[in-house]
Design a protein around this motif. Structure first.
Motif, PDB file in Angstrom:
ATOM      1  N   LYS A 198       0.996  -0.963  -0.200  1.00  0.00           N
ATOM      2  CA  LYS A 198      -0.111   0.130   0.036  1.00  0.00           C
ATOM      3  C   LYS A 198       0.825   1.203   0.073  1.00  0.00           C
ATOM      4  O   LYS A 198       0.434   2.134  -0.384  1.00  0.00           O
ATOM      5  CB  LYS A 198      -0.907  -0.061   1.010  1.00  0.00           C
ATOM      6  CG  LYS A 198      -1.825  -1.123   1.367  1.00  0.00           C
ATOM      7  CD  LYS A 198      -2.877  -1.022   2.618  1.00  0.00           C
ATOM      8  CE  LYS A 198      -3.708  -2.375   2.672  1.00  0.00           C
ATOM      9  NZ  LYS A 198      -4.393  -2.269   4.021  1.00  0.00           N
ATOM     10  N   SER A 199       2.011   1.130   0.571  1.00  0.00           N
ATOM     11  CA  SER A 199       2.857   2.320   0.674  1.00  0.00           C
ATOM     12  C   SER A 199       3.523   2.787  -0.467  1.00  0.00           C
ATOM     13  O   SER A 199       3.961   3.977  -0.427  1.00  0.00           O
ATOM     14  CB  SER A 199       3.973   2.156   1.698  1.00  0.00           C
ATOM     15  OG  SER A 199       3.372   1.553   3.042  1.00  0.00           O
ATOM     16  N   LYS A 531       7.664   6.362  11.790  1.00  0.00           N
ATOM     17  CA  LYS A 531       7.078   5.911  10.702  1.00  0.00           C
ATOM     18  C   LYS A 531       6.908   7.016   9.540  1.00  0.00           C
ATOM     19  O   LYS A 531       7.323   6.952   8.333  1.00  0.00           O
ATOM     20  CB  LYS A 531       5.674   5.211  10.864  1.00  0.00           C
ATOM     21  CG  LYS A 531       5.137   4.550   9.473  1.00  0.00           C
ATOM     22  CD  LYS A 531       4.001   3.750   9.660  1.00  0.00           C
ATOM     23  CE  LYS A 531       3.754   3.165   8.477  1.00  0.00           C
ATOM     24  NZ  LYS A 531       2.393   2.091   8.695  1.00  0.00           N
ATOM     25  N   ALA A 535       8.336   7.217   5.721  1.00  0.00           N
ATOM     26  CA  ALA A 535       7.678   7.155   4.651  1.00  0.00           C
ATOM     27  C   ALA A 535       8.238   8.272   3.779  1.00  0.00           C
ATOM     28  O   ALA A 535       8.235   8.049   2.383  1.00  0.00           O
ATOM     29  CB  ALA A 535       6.173   7.451   4.895  1.00  0.00           C
ATOM     30  N   LYS A 539       9.493   8.091  -0.489  1.00  0.00           N
ATOM     31  CA  LYS A 539       9.326   9.407  -1.412  1.00  0.00           C
ATOM     32  C   LYS A 539      10.733   9.791  -1.912  1.00  0.00           C
ATOM     33  O   LYS A 539      10.904  10.056  -3.173  1.00  0.00           O
ATOM     34  CB  LYS A 539       8.682  10.293  -1.022  1.00  0.00           C
ATOM     35  CG  LYS A 539       7.040  10.119  -0.632  1.00  0.00           C
ATOM     36  CD  LYS A 539       6.411  10.998   0.116  1.00  0.00           C
ATOM     37  CE  LYS A 539       4.865  10.583   0.259  1.00  0.00           C
ATOM     38  NZ  LYS A 539       4.249  11.590   0.977  1.00  0.00           N
ATOM     39  N   ALA A 578       9.202  -0.415   1.170  1.00  0.00           N
ATOM     40  CA  ALA A 578       7.787  -0.234   0.961  1.00  0.00           C
ATOM     41  C   ALA A 578       7.115  -1.321   1.755  1.00  0.00           C
ATOM     42  O   ALA A 578       6.013  -0.959   2.468  1.00  0.00           O
ATOM     43  CB  ALA A 578       7.335  -0.262  -0.602  1.00  0.00           C
ATOM     44  N   TRP A 579       7.519  -2.503   1.581  1.00  0.00           N
ATOM     45  CA  TRP A 579       6.969  -3.350   2.468  1.00  0.00           C
ATOM     46  C   TRP A 579       7.238  -3.338   4.006  1.00  0.00           C
ATOM     47  O   TRP A 579       6.312  -3.511   4.782  1.00  0.00           O
ATOM     48  CB  TRP A 579       7.274  -5.037   1.877  1.00  0.00           C
ATOM     49  CG  TRP A 579       6.820  -5.274   0.687  1.00  0.00           C
ATOM     50  CD1 TRP A 579       7.305  -5.516  -0.779  1.00  0.00           C
ATOM     51  CD2 TRP A 579       5.399  -5.877   0.550  1.00  0.00           C
ATOM     52  NE1 TRP A 579       6.354  -5.639  -1.424  1.00  0.00           N
ATOM     53  CE2 TRP A 579       5.253  -6.214  -1.109  1.00  0.00           C
ATOM     54  CE3 TRP A 579       4.383  -5.912   1.238  1.00  0.00           C
ATOM     55  CZ2 TRP A 579       3.846  -6.405  -1.386  1.00  0.00           C
ATOM     56  CZ3 TRP A 579       3.044  -6.302   0.830  1.00  0.00           C
ATOM     57  CH2 TRP A 579       2.925  -6.475  -0.459  1.00  0.00           C
ATOM     58  N   LEU A 581       7.153  -0.438   5.611  1.00  0.00           N
ATOM     59  CA  LEU A 581       6.321   0.401   5.966  1.00  0.00           C
ATOM     60  C   LEU A 581       4.930  -0.318   6.122  1.00  0.00           C
ATOM     61  O   LEU A 581       4.269   0.042   7.120  1.00  0.00           O
ATOM     62  CB  LEU A 581       6.182   1.734   4.860  1.00  0.00           C
ATOM     63  CG  LEU A 581       7.595   2.611   4.791  1.00  0.00           C
ATOM     64  CD1 LEU A 581       7.305   3.248   3.456  1.00  0.00           C
ATOM     65  CD2 LEU A 581       7.053   3.287   6.074  1.00  0.00           C
ATOM     66  N   ASP A 582       4.536  -1.043   5.271  1.00  0.00           N
ATOM     67  CA  ASP A 582       3.434  -1.825   5.224  1.00  0.00           C
ATOM     68  C   ASP A 582       3.416  -2.669   6.716  1.00  0.00           C
ATOM     69  O   ASP A 582       2.334  -2.585   7.586  1.00  0.00           O
ATOM     70  CB  ASP A 582       3.090  -2.714   4.170  1.00  0.00           C
ATOM     71  CG  ASP A 582       2.180  -1.909   3.109  1.00  0.00           C
ATOM     72  OD1 ASP A 582       2.672  -0.607   2.898  1.00  0.00           O
ATOM     73  OD2 ASP A 582       1.783  -2.394   2.173  1.00  0.00           O
TER      74      ASP A 582
END
Length: 599
Positions: A198-199, A531, A535, A539, A578-579, A581-582
């Motif tokens: 999702k992130s 977090k 994130a 980016k 990314a994973w 962060l999820d």
């Protein structure tokens, strides 16, 4: 509209090109696109530069067979802007412009044969003559072109580069549309079998996974190269790199990072093949893995890096591989770590130009031994000697590598490395990469110390870890990214000329900023409970992508430099963060290590 029929036939013998005799210099390393079919029946990979096709690899990913294939208008090339033509396949389109003309060229490879196809839609304000410029990596071009002999203003057609008698013509006979449909479907099917976090930015995430999958050689399963590019002096200095290396080679460390990213993405088979390649093709009889190898497992650079020796131990644990043959191979690597002179001193640390005691290397070795010990214990075997060494090194790592007398505050803080295991000593060494003077080891810091946290050897809130985060940010953070270490010289000159080491006169070069380090910082920030900052790091990595969504090794002023692009490690770090962060934690942090050391 005038039909355009361009056929480029490249006839290649079955034996690979002798790269040591290469006469042609590769194009710049900042590739704008990279593609291949999913099919193993098509052992060909293309890269895209700023004017058209750059190096094409055949028959494997360690062998660049061609340098350049580009459309010429009145004998001159245009300037290309590259973009993905499809968000879910490695299909790319270039918008090429010149004086009074423009063309759209779409690239795929034929899933059924070793051919690259380019579909051309051309328009000009006035009649012009078209041709195709094609250069092999060795010797003269063998080119046959069928072109309009009279000037044209509009043209539409396809040209092909094929390897083997009749291959290009067979690809053209099949037609671009049918070939492109099969090519696209192969990648769509692949992505449909995976998950998406999702992130992440959906388009960059899918591109990253596909790039990682494309770096695996088709004749040698599990052999994933670092990058399909030849940056700086590695492309033109035959004394430094007689075989156009080293990025189109397989590094156990890079392979580990790519494999853990692919595990997170759901392609566990990729990681299984990678471990098999490490143990069956790269591992030497004494248990160590060389610095790098060709895709067939032939060693090229021979320095010992203990973190790379530990890589299969970590990867095997993530895969739960405890069958006897795997464990026996892993045992050779683990025993090598224990027997290495003055271990965990390493002949090279992960940036590959210094020996010494490195916190990052030591973290990998500790974690690798603990993971291997866990696999042994699951099989009912005694693992005491591996755990005893890991525990001893975990207790000593701070004493070997954290200084209380260095020039920065707050103290103590971890150094990049120490030459002698005495971090309070004013020992000097030369950083290499065109640095003119020796430097006190206490003045050289490196974000790599965070491997201690990421791999579970130290807690995120450990006081020395927190001190070093502050020091590293003061010394190495710039433009939202981080340098590798103090006074890094692996990069371009101040005016943008390429890195090299065999200069006729001393020439200072400057290592730029590494987006993958933002990913490592994000993994640390997750463990530190921040977090939002993690994130932000995702980016920051994404912002480094070029128009073809290729992620570079280094950036400067917000753009990729002439460094290796795409760099598989950077794409892997994007996928993994990314994973993470999820999940709210680093997905490849070994629980068995964190539980042992309370981290």
């Amino acid at each position: 509209m005038k039909p355009l029929a361009l056929v480029v036939l490249l006839l290649v013998m079955s034996a690979p090109i002798a790269r040591a005799a290469t006469e042609v210099v590769p194009l710049p390393a900042d590739k704008q696109g990279f593609g291949t079919a999913r099919s193993a029946a098509s052992p060909v990979w293309f890269t895209l530069g700023h004017q058209g096709l750059s190096e094409i690899f055949h028959p494997d990913l360690s062998t660049p067979a061609t340098r350049e294939t580009r459309l010429l208008v009145n004998g001159k090339p245009g300037r290309a802007h590259t973009e993905p033509a499809d968000d879910r396949s490695l299909t790319f389109r270039q918008h090429v412009r010149g004086d009074g003309w423009q063309a759209e060229i779409t690239y795929v490879t034929d899933p059924q044969r070793a051919a690259v196809l380019a579909d051309v839609d051309f328009k000009a304000q006035r009649p012009v003559r078209l041709s195709v410029d094609h250069v092999r990596m060795k010797g003269s071009s063998e080119v046959r072109s069928t072109l309009p002999t009279e000037p044209v203003r509009r043209a539409r057609g396809t040209f092909a580069v094929g390897f083997g008698e009749g291959v290009a013509q067979a690809a053209l006979d099949r037609g671009f549309r049918a070939t492109a449909r099969e090519y696209v479907q192969g990648w769509h099917t692949y992505l449909d079998g995976l998950r998406r976090p999702k992130s992440a930015d959906r388009r960059l995430y899918d591109m990253s996974v596909m790039v990682l999958a494309a770096t695996e050689d088709k004749a040698n399963p599990g052999a994933s190269i670092a990058s399909p590019s030849f940056p700086w002096a590695f492309g033109f200095d035959r004394e430094l790199a007689p075989e156009l290396g080293p990025y189109a080679l397989v590094w156990p460390r890079d392979l580990y990072h790519v494999s853990t990213a692919m595990i997170a993405a759901g392609d566990v088979g990729f990681a299984q093949r990678s471990l098999d390649f490490m143990l069956s093709k790269q591992q030497q009889p004494d248990g160590h893995l060389p610095q790098n190898t060709r895709v067939d497992g032939t060693p090229v650079w021979l320095k010992v890096q203990l973190d790379q020796v530990a890589a299969p131990l970590l990867l095997a644990w993530h895969l739960g591989r405890q069958n006897q043959s795997t464990v026996d191979s892993l045992r050779r690597s683990a025993d090598y770590l224990l027997s290495y002179p003055n271990a965990p001193f390493s002949e090279q640390e992960r940036w590959e130009n210094q020996d010494g005691y490195s916190p990052a290397t030591i973290a990998s070795v500790i974690a690798g031994l603990v993971c291997f010990a866990d696999l042994l214990q699951r099989n009912g075997e005694n693992a005491d000697k591996y755990l005893q060494a890991a525990d001893e090194w975990q207790r000593k790592v701070e004493g070997w590598t954290a200084t209380t007398t260095g020039p920065y505050e707050p103290k103590p803080y971890y150094l990049r490395l120490t030459k002698d295991g005495q971090p309070d000593a004013a020992t000097k060494y030369n950083l290499g990469d065109n640095n003119p003077d020796d430097i006190d080891q206490r003045a050289v810091v490196d974000p790599s110390f965070l491997e201690l946290v990421r791999l579970g050897v130290k807690r995120a809130d450990d006081p020395v870890i927190r001190n070093t985060v502050q020091v590293v940010d003061q010394q190495l953070k710039e433009q939202g990214y981080w340098h590798r270490f103090t006074q890094d010289g692996f990069g371009e000159t101040a005016d943008g000329r390429p890195w090299g080491i065999n200069w006729p006169t001393p020439t200072r070069t400057y290592g730029r900023l590494w987006p993958l380090l933002s990913g490592e910082r994000g993994e640390y920030e997750l463990l530190a409970g921040d977090k939002a900052s993690a994130a932000k790091r995702l980016k920051e990595i994404a912002a480094a992508a070029n128009s073809g969504r290729m992620l570079p090794e280094q950036v400067w002023n917000g753009r990729g430099t002439g460094s290796a692009t795409p760099l598989a490690w950077t794409h892997a770090q994007y996928v993994r963060l990314a994973w993470s962060l999820d999940a709210g934690r680093p997905v490849e942090r070994p629980d068995v290590v964190t539980n042992r050391y309370g981290s």
